[in-house]
Motif scaffolding. Structure first.
Motif, PDB file in Angstrom:
ATOM      1  N   LEU B 379       0.841  -1.196   0.000  1.00 52.97           N
ATOM      2  CA  LEU B 379       0.000   0.000   0.000  1.00 52.97           C
ATOM      3  C   LEU B 379       0.874   1.242   0.000  1.00 52.97           C
ATOM      4  CD1 LEU B 379      -2.533  -1.270   2.637  1.00 52.97           C
ATOM      5  CD2 LEU B 379      -3.037  -0.824   0.264  1.00 52.97           C
ATOM      6  N   GLU B 405     -15.062  -9.400  -0.564  1.00 53.54           N
ATOM      7  CA  GLU B 405     -15.019  -8.050  -1.131  1.00 53.54           C
ATOM      8  C   GLU B 405     -16.164  -7.206  -0.608  1.00 53.54           C
ATOM      9  OE1 GLU B 405     -14.679  -8.181  -5.369  1.00 53.54           O
ATOM     10  OE2 GLU B 405     -12.580  -8.812  -5.283  1.00 53.54           O
ATOM     11  N   LEU B 408     -15.253  -6.136   2.817  1.00 56.85           N
ATOM     12  CA  LEU B 408     -14.199  -5.123   2.832  1.00 56.85           C
ATOM     13  C   LEU B 408     -14.724  -3.763   2.376  1.00 56.85           C
ATOM     14  CD1 LEU B 408     -11.248  -7.190   1.372  1.00 56.85           C
ATOM     15  CD2 LEU B 408     -11.565  -6.494   3.732  1.00 56.85           C
ATOM     16  N   LEU B 409     -15.549  -3.768   1.322  1.00 58.55           N
ATOM     17  CA  LEU B 409     -16.039  -2.492   0.821  1.00 58.55           C
ATOM     18  C   LEU B 409     -16.933  -1.822   1.860  1.00 58.55           C
ATOM     19  CD1 LEU B 409     -16.662  -3.389  -2.909  1.00 58.55           C
ATOM     20  CD2 LEU B 409     -14.841  -2.020  -1.942  1.00 58.55           C
ATOM     21  N   MET B 412     -14.852  -0.399   4.478  1.00 58.14           N
ATOM     22  CA  MET B 412     -14.152   0.794   4.032  1.00 58.14           C
ATOM     23  C   MET B 412     -15.083   1.996   4.073  1.00 58.14           C
ATOM     24  SD  MET B 412     -11.545   1.039   1.041  1.00 58.14           S
ATOM     25  CE  MET B 412     -10.739   2.530   0.620  1.00 58.14           C
ATOM     26  N   GLU B 413     -16.335   1.758   3.625  1.00 60.89           N
ATOM     27  CA  GLU B 413     -17.303   2.852   3.670  1.00 60.89           C
ATOM     28  C   GLU B 413     -17.574   3.257   5.111  1.00 60.89           C
ATOM     29  OE1 GLU B 413     -20.578   1.203   1.622  1.00 60.89           O
ATOM     30  OE2 GLU B 413     -19.601   1.370  -0.339  1.00 60.89           O
ATOM     31  N   ASP B 419      -7.299   1.786   3.660  1.00 61.34           N
ATOM     32  CA  ASP B 419      -6.948   1.356   2.320  1.00 61.34           C
ATOM     33  C   ASP B 419      -6.669  -0.143   2.382  1.00 61.34           C
ATOM     34  OD1 ASP B 419      -4.630   2.655  -0.232  1.00 61.34           O
ATOM     35  OD2 ASP B 419      -6.441   1.445  -0.355  1.00 61.34           O
ATOM     36  N   GLY B 420      -6.652  -0.798   1.228  1.00 59.08           N
ATOM     37  CA  GLY B 420      -6.365  -2.228   1.261  1.00 59.08           C
ATOM     38  C   GLY B 420      -6.195  -2.783  -0.133  1.00 59.08           C
ATOM     39  N   VAL B 421      -5.600  -3.976  -0.196  1.00 55.26           N
ATOM     40  CA  VAL B 421      -5.484  -4.675  -1.473  1.00 55.26           C
ATOM     41  C   VAL B 421      -5.939  -6.109  -1.280  1.00 55.26           C
ATOM     42  CG1 VAL B 421      -3.642  -3.317  -2.503  1.00 55.26           C
ATOM     43  CG2 VAL B 421      -3.071  -5.159  -0.969  1.00 55.26           C
ATOM     44  N   VAL B 422      -6.468  -6.672  -2.354  1.00 57.30           N
ATOM     45  CA  VAL B 422      -6.877  -8.070  -2.316  1.00 57.30           C
ATOM     46  C   VAL B 422      -5.966  -8.837  -3.264  1.00 57.30           C
ATOM     47  CG1 VAL B 422      -8.749  -9.678  -2.775  1.00 57.30           C
ATOM     48  CG2 VAL B 422      -9.257  -7.448  -1.823  1.00 57.30           C
TER      49      VAL B 422
END
Lengths: 251, 575
Positions: B379, B405, B408-409, B412-413, B419-422
């Motif tokens: 990141l 996902e 995670l979304l 995040m909201e 922040d993040g990565v898959v």
């Protein structure tokens, strides 16, 4: 200028592959599939060119059954603007892929077509070259560095060849196939995954593109290479000579 | 009188070579100042390093007579040597108290060696200096013993014969597996005989229907996993040391690992055990049944006993079908509160597919990026305060990916994730795991490390890290990372070298703090040598007494892994 990137869904690079018992191919059910590593590099390069302001749009293309959509979604999550899915049978040989790509290029008219140099499942290394031939476009294969000049409409490509590095200057539009050392692909970040959900994946069929898919090749058999035999410790020089002569037949 | 002359002779023989190197360095200056401030540590002085490598034999021979005869040696050289001998300890570890070798243990002699050679054959009795050196030092390079003998039995029968003999001769032994322990439990303290079960590495049987694997204790964890993969199964535990650690050691230390949050403890997954007691008796508890309520479940005593009650020789373990779909996300959080809330949400929303939940702080990330090769920040460009790794495992890839996902979304909201990565393929997943799994390695490369493994209530877990930072000041690097899903923090203080004054600020403060919050001073690493005297911070005196009675019952001569696990004043009340 638009950039089109072709991506392929293959067995994940880190998986230990096994041959199907009927020797018709490699076991692909229940095996992790992902985007071909060279295609990832191709997509990354396209995204970098776009971020440098030299392109307006990156289109990801994949061909095959519905599972290709996973790969296209990965591409969109990396940053491609839109995607095209060509609904086709699962085994497509490079010539068919090249013909389909030509048809798509005629529709979309990109300035650059970037592909991975080869797919890790068949190791053909043919699609890029074939599509360049069909389109009559210049090609820079095994690219390890790509520099675009927008005004002159020229791409300078450094190629990794056996003797070292070769630098070519290609007039756009051109075909580039990517090699390993070109770049390090980015990860799919959550904000991009979120944006990808609203991006468009268009579906087309080979019939709509007026391409006939027929193959001149047929896979007869797939076998594993012979297993490595354990080494043998010999106890004397005589025994060594005997084995070399009678077993290995080299002297 | 005679003894005095011999020891003086030894001193004289080695003293000239000792002093040649010493006089030419500032090492001597540090010795001559008061005893407690001599420099210690692996990297403190290149002369010391070099000196230890080539003079170790002299060291070992001169130490013992000196310990007994210091009163008789008058020369000032002697007192310096005494200090040097103590340094042999201090340099290699932050052992809180000075341990004396228990005089009731015999010393190895050539008859013993011959006897072992008869039992094991010439090849498996090792007295070679180089191989002894690696067997004598732990993985972190922090604890160094001075054993003269390494034995490599190949069967339970051989282990039994060795132990029977050692028990009659009263020779102390150290069971050793992969030697990847982090509390000095796998290496000798003095000259204990090392029994390394690494040659007992056969897989005995595997039942594909029940998933029960029976194997010998010397099998390496990663090899077992590779074997199981071919059958579609996996080991219920996974740790950073998997390439070297052996299942016998894992069981003896009740190893935890990355998948503890999903598969639970080895106490539940080990179905059977074959162990050899101190007197050579082979206890066959090697059942392969999920349910067996006949009598006391003795194998539970051995699981986690760190080799102090018996040597595990065979293990029967329940393995799970390998989930076909794995997904991994590497996330950044602004503060510790978000990490906690994320854990709560993950357990609720991801539920049964959650298989790992790890966290690390910004200092850990910086350390890994600096000291490990081939690692990049997922990141970039900033370094966030906290990073969380969430892994899910299930049977349907696209379903799991969607679920992850969506979770995670939404997080995040909700502001829980900055922040993040898959990971999109196995390579990306391995590189994310490398960051978390490579932390121990990076810490060792960075120099000296004071390592603490604490179980704490999740809300309080990071407070100890912050308090330690305040306590030690800006100049010290305090890192916190660990298995957030299990409430297990790995607190590490990384420095270029060991320093007793810093150690004094850390201990016993960290143990007292943990005890105050009713945590455990050793969540999964065990007590070993490092925390042998600290058990009272987490266990009541009555329970410790019962533990000592059990130890006395199963090992009356105390030859198995002495000086470790239980406090010395309880194990050796006469000493």
């Amino acid at each position: 200028m638009k950039i089109m990137v072709a991506v392929k869904r293959v067995v994940d690079y880190a998986v230990k592959i096994r041959v199907k018992p009927d020797k018709s191919g490699v076991e692909t059910s229940n095996v992790k599939m992902s985007m071909n590593p060279f295609c990832e590099i191709a997509l990354e390069e396209a995204l970098r060119i776009k971020e440098a302001g030299l392109a307006s749009e990156v289109i990801a293309v994949s061909m095959g059954p519905n599972q290709c959509l996973d790969t296209l979604r990965t591409g969109l999550a990396m940053g491609a603007d839109r995607a095209i899915h060509v609904d086709a049978p699962p085994t497509l040989y490079p010539l068919s892929v090249a013909k389909l790509l030509k048809a798509l290029v005629d529709v979309e008219k990109p300035g650059l077509l970037i592909l991975g140099k080869q797919a890790i499942d068949d190791d053909c290394n043919q699609t890029g070259q074939m599509v360049a031939g069909l389109l009559n476009w210049p090609q820079g294969t095994f690219a390890s560095k790509v520099v675009l000049d927008k005004e002159k409409q020229v791409a300078t490509v450094e190629r990794e060849v056996d003797g070292g590095l070769e630098t070519l200057c290609l007039d756009l539009p051109a075909v580039i196939t990517t090699d390993l050392r070109l770049n390090q692909p980015r990860y799919a970040t959550l904000p991009n995954i979120m944006k990808a959900k609203s991006k468009v994946i268009k579906k087309v069929t080979p019939q709509e593109l007026n391409v006939e898919i027929k193959s001149d090749l047929e896979v007869v058999q797939v076998t594993e290479p012979p297993k490595r035999k354990a080494g043998v410790l010999v106890s004397s020089v005589d025994e060594l000579i005997d084995k070399l002569r009678n077993e290995a037949h080299v002297i | 009188m005679e003894k005095w002359r011999i020891s003086r002779h030894i001193v004289k023989r080695s003293s000239t070579s000792l002093f040649k190197s010493l006089l030419s360095t500032n090492f001597e200056k540090s010795i001559n100042t008061s005893g407690s401030t001599y420099k210690s540590g692996r990297n403190c002085n290149p002369y010391v390093e070099h000196y230890f490598q080539c003079q170790k034999r002299h060291f070992q021979t001169c130490c013992h007579p000196l310990r007994d005869y210091t009163g008789n040696l008058h020369a000032s050289k002697a007192t310096n040597l005494e200090h040097i001998c103590r340094i042999q300890y201090k340099s290699f570890g932050s052992v809180a108290t000075q341990i004396q070798r228990n005089p009731s243990f015999s010393t190895l002699n050539s008859d013993d060696v011959d006897h072992f050679k008869k039992i094991l054959g010439e090849k498996n009795v090792i007295q070679d200096e180089d191989r002894l050196l690696t067997a004598n030092v732990d993985w972190m390079g922090k604890y160094k013993g001075s054993s003269k003998l390494l034995l490599q039995p190949r069967s339970t029968e051989e282990v039994s014969q060795i132990l029977k003999y050692c028990n009659t001769r009263c020779l102390a032994v150290v069971p050793q597996g992969g030697n990847t322990g982090l509390v000095g439990g796998s290496v000798p303290v003095f000259d204990e005989v090392i029994i390394n079960v690494g040659s007992m590495n056969h897989i005995i049987s595997f039942d594909e229907v029940s998933g029960i694997l029976v194997c010998e204790a010397g099998c390496i964890l990663e090899n077992l996993d590779s074997f199981l993969v071919n059958h579609g199964f996996m080991m219920p535990l996974d740790l950073g040391a998997k390439g070297s650690c052996q299942i016998g050691g894992n069981v003896s230390t009740n190893a935890g690992g990355l998948h503890f949050v999903r598969y639970g403890s080895l106490h539940g997954n080990v179905l059977g055990l074959e162990a050899v007691l101190a007197n050579g008796t082979v206890l066959d508890m090697l059942g392969t049944l999920r349910k067996d309520n006949t009598g006391y479940d003795l194998k539970q005593l051995f699981i986690g006993s760190e080799g102090s009650l018996g040597i595990a020789t065979k293990v029967s373990i329940l393995t799970s079908p390998k989930p076909s779909s794995k997904n991994l996300a590497f996330l950044a959080c602004k503060d510790y509160l978000s990490c906690q809330k994320l854990l709560q949400e993950a357990k609720r929303k991801l539920g049964e597919i959650l298989s790992a939940f790890e966290f690390l702080d910004s200092q850990s990330m910086e350390l890994v990026l600096t000291h490990l090769e081939g690692v990049r920040n997922p990141l970039p460009p900033s370094i966030y305060e906290f990073y969380v790794l969430i892994e899910t495992r299930g049977t349907d890839e696209s379903y799991d990916k969607e679920k992850l996902e969506a979770f995670l979304l939404r997080s995040m909201e909700g502001g829980l994730i900055a922040d993040g990565v898959v990971a999109q393929d196995i390579n990306q997943a391995s590189s994310f795991w490398r960051i978390r799994e490579g932390l121990s390695e990076a810490l060792v490369k960075a120099g000296a490390v004071y390592k603490y493994d604490l179980s704490l209530p999740i809300e309080k877990m990071y407070s100890i890290v912050e308090e330690m930072r305040l306590r030690l000041g800006q100049s010290e690097k305090v890192l916190g990372y660990g298995h957030l899903g299990d409430g297990n923090l790995h607190l590490n203080i990384s420095r270029p070298n060991y320093d007793d004054s810093v150690l004094a600020k850390i201990e016993p403060f960290v143990y007292e703090w943990t005890s105050k919050h009713r945590g455990s001073i050793s969540a999964e690493h065990g007590l070993g040598l490092m925390k042998a005297n600290e058990i009272h911070y987490s266990k009541s005196p009555q329970t410790v007494q019962v533990m000592a009675s059990i130890k006395k019952l199963l090992d009356p001569n105390g030859i198995l892994n002495p000086y470790k696990v239980l406090p010395h004043n309880i194990l050796y009340p006469e000493a």
